[in-house]
Design an enzyme around this catalytic site. Sequence first.
Site, PDB file in Angstrom:
ATOM      1  N   ASP A   7       1.113  -1.232  -0.202  1.00 19.46           N
ATOM      2  CA  ASP A   7       0.209  -0.169  -0.098  1.00 19.46           C
ATOM      3  C   ASP A   7       0.830   1.301  -0.058  1.00 19.46           C
ATOM      4  O   ASP A   7       1.347   1.325   0.996  1.00 19.46           O
ATOM      5  CB  ASP A   7      -0.715  -0.061   1.239  1.00 19.46           C
ATOM      6  CG  ASP A   7      -1.604   1.362   1.395  1.00 19.46           C
ATOM      7  OD1 ASP A   7      -1.277   2.307   0.759  1.00 19.46           O
ATOM      8  OD2 ASP A   7      -2.928   0.941   1.960  1.00 19.46           O
ATOM      9  N   HIS A   8       0.965   2.100  -1.073  1.00 17.86           N
ATOM     10  CA  HIS A   8       2.103   2.919  -1.335  1.00 17.86           C
ATOM     11  C   HIS A   8       2.115   4.037  -0.260  1.00 17.86           C
ATOM     12  O   HIS A   8       3.060   4.742   0.248  1.00 17.86           O
ATOM     13  CB  HIS A   8       2.283   3.244  -2.620  1.00 17.86           C
ATOM     14  CG  HIS A   8       1.428   4.200  -3.048  1.00 17.86           C
ATOM     15  ND1 HIS A   8       0.336   3.984  -3.515  1.00 17.86           N
ATOM     16  CD2 HIS A   8       1.695   5.676  -3.183  1.00 17.86           C
ATOM     17  CE1 HIS A   8      -0.476   5.288  -4.027  1.00 17.86           C
ATOM     18  NE2 HIS A   8       0.482   6.181  -3.852  1.00 17.86           N
ATOM     19  N   HIS A  38      -5.568   2.971   1.481  1.00  7.05           N
ATOM     20  CA  HIS A  38      -4.910   4.273   1.803  1.00  7.05           C
ATOM     21  C   HIS A  38      -5.558   4.837   3.067  1.00  7.05           C
ATOM     22  O   HIS A  38      -4.920   5.323   4.055  1.00  7.05           O
ATOM     23  CB  HIS A  38      -4.651   5.473   0.621  1.00  7.05           C
ATOM     24  CG  HIS A  38      -4.190   4.763  -0.641  1.00  7.05           C
ATOM     25  ND1 HIS A  38      -3.344   3.675  -0.525  1.00  7.05           N
ATOM     26  CD2 HIS A  38      -4.287   5.110  -1.823  1.00  7.05           C
ATOM     27  CE1 HIS A  38      -2.880   3.504  -1.829  1.00  7.05           C
ATOM     28  NE2 HIS A  38      -3.369   4.282  -2.571  1.00  7.05           N
ATOM     29  N   ASP A  73     -10.705   1.573  -4.084  1.00 10.63           N
ATOM     30  CA  ASP A  73      -9.301   2.157  -4.703  1.00 10.63           C
ATOM     31  C   ASP A  73      -8.560   2.687  -3.428  1.00 10.63           C
ATOM     32  O   ASP A  73      -7.061   2.730  -3.504  1.00 10.63           O
ATOM     33  CB  ASP A  73      -9.536   3.162  -5.976  1.00 10.63           C
ATOM     34  CG  ASP A  73      -8.358   3.542  -6.765  1.00 10.63           C
ATOM     35  OD1 ASP A  73      -7.406   2.768  -6.491  1.00 10.63           O
ATOM     36  OD2 ASP A  73      -8.434   4.376  -7.161  1.00 10.63           O
TER      37      ASP A  73
HETATM   38  C1  BG6 Z   1      -3.430   4.804  -6.123  1.00  5.63           C
HETATM   39  C2  BG6 Z   1      -4.791   4.663  -6.658  1.00  5.63           C
HETATM   40  O1  BG6 Z   1      -3.637   3.480  -5.022  1.00  5.63           O
HETATM   41  O2  BG6 Z   1      -3.119   6.115  -5.571  1.00  5.63           O
HETATM   42  C3  BG6 Z   1      -4.890   5.968  -7.646  1.00  5.63           C
HETATM   43  O3  BG6 Z   1      -5.298   3.527  -7.671  1.00  5.63           O
HETATM   44  C4  BG6 Z   1      -4.577   7.204  -7.066  1.00  5.63           C
HETATM   45  O4  BG6 Z   1      -6.369   6.031  -7.988  1.00  5.63           O
HETATM   46  C5  BG6 Z   1      -3.261   7.078  -6.338  1.00  5.63           C
HETATM   47  O5  BG6 Z   1      -4.572   8.325  -7.683  1.00  5.63           O
HETATM   48  C6  BG6 Z   1      -2.892   8.425  -5.409  1.00  5.63           C
HETATM   49  O6  BG6 Z   1      -1.480   8.205  -4.816  1.00  5.63           O
HETATM   50  P1  BG6 Z   1      -0.640   9.400  -4.505  1.00  5.63           P
HETATM   51  O7  BG6 Z   1       0.496   8.904  -4.113  1.00  5.63           O
HETATM   52  O8  BG6 Z   1      -0.770  10.365  -5.969  1.00  5.63           O
HETATM   53  O9  BG6 Z   1      -1.449  10.280  -3.518  1.00  5.63           O
END
Ligand code: BG6
Length: 536
Positions: free
Chosen positions: A217-218, A280, A275
């Site tokens: 989960d980045h 997140h 998503d």
């Molecule tokens: C991803 C989602 O996990 O996270 C995307 O699939 C989203 O829909 C993105 O735009 C947002 O990541 P960040 O790091 O730009 O906040």
Amino acid sequence: MSTETAASAPSGAAPINSTIPPNPLREGMPEETAPRPAAIIIFGASGDLTRRKLVPAIYNLALSRLLPQGFALVGVARRPKPEFAAEMRENVAKYSRRKPLNDAAWNELAAGISYVQGDHNDPTTFTKLKEELERVDKTRGTAGNRLFYLSVGPDEVAKIVRGLKESGLVVAPSDDPEASYQRVIVEKPFGTNLATAKALNRELLTYLDESQIFRIDHYLGKETVQNLLVFRFGNTIFEPLWSRQHVDHVQITVAEEIGIEGRIDFYEKIGITRDIVQNHALQILTLVAMEPPSSWDANAVRDEKVKVLRTLRPIRGKEVLERTVRGRYAAGTVRGDKVPGYLDELEALRAEKPELSKDSKTETYVGMRLELESWRWGGVPFYLRAGKRLAKRVAEVAIHFKSLPHGLFKDTLGATNEPNSLVIRIQPDEGISLRFATKVPGQGIAVREVAMDFRYGAEFGASTPEAYERLILDAMRGEATLFTRADEVEAQWGFIDPILAAWEKYEAPVANYPAGSWGPTEADGLLVGGDTWRKP
Ligand code: BG6
């Protein structure tokens, strides 16, 4: 924490860009060591994530001298890509956080980049991949260590892992610290509901040991998300305030200006709740609400996070209609640009893809009022919202403290009588801001709210590592603290599933909001006790 250390470079392996100086921000701190030699294999190598995030992250690791000397990167995808490395060079030049592209570093990295074309439903793909990995073991000194990154949809994951197992590309881990390792990073969403997540966990665990599975989960790799733990448990002054005694409510926002960026097929199946909220937003919530772990050990931290998910009061049945609002952006203006609505985008694509639904209920916004059933948080509303095409890209946590028990300055307050708040800005403009009342200089007493602001950019410089850099490196080191455990991901789905089911069962309306706004006005009704959504 990991016990792996840098191994010496096998002969023939090129040192990655040894001319780049060390990070001055870490002066006086122990040197970060590169992990053991390894090959990273990306399934889904022709996809957007590979192009925009994964390869730029690997390049930045090379640039920071954090890759091992024995290193190779192998892309796997269906499409032929004879110029894979050259294509990746362009993407890195465009998407890397550090510009311009450093040719020396890129060329060293590119010497170890290769591509295997194949469909993962076809067993010969794994045979070809095996040959390629044996080749890079010899030419790049990758020593049989393999990190497979599955940047593919949730339905593809089990098939690939089965293929890896059957072709002998992954084997059971050994207790010998010198033995080679094989690990698998699985992109989110992990499954599409509780049943599929459980089935996927079950199947993966027949081929792999839990210690080999890295569910990514980045958001957990973002510096500011990790800093939530340092802020709470590396200081003494905030923790005594961190409970129902002092906190009135908490707002968690994950807002984006972008829409679904051509991913309508994906969005029609997934929606923003799966998503962004299931992963997140709930991850942020666990870090805000968890009890102090006994150590910075992967399981100690994750145990505490799972406990938070278990204390989330389930929202089920008709209650879902009171405590959640789903929305969808209509045409509007984002930062001065006119943009179409979600349904317009869907309609435009239907000519090409008639299978797309005419009666879409996909949500691009969700707001929720949550409660945690615990001694620390009982009675404190946690408001959570996530949306595409909102007024501003911002992810933040706002802790709103209780109002003054007695209005000593009520007759003199002037314009403001705001309770204190602490805002942790995850992105952009990363930082922490504490708002409090101050006497305005001058005769008599006039009080005004001011902010004490800490900005990462000002303190540490602008370019902090991207989440994927941290997480790829952690997976290479076998460090799983910032990855989601099987029970954690199942607890997340366990909370989300009944909400999705009730929306369908009771045909919950999908409230429209103009692109560029702060979401549907219906979401204002989620807040209780006079609370209002912040407009960051
Ligand atoms: C991803 C989602 O996990 O996270 C995307 O699939 C989203 O829909 C993105 O735009 C947002 O990541 P960040 O790091 O730009 O906040």
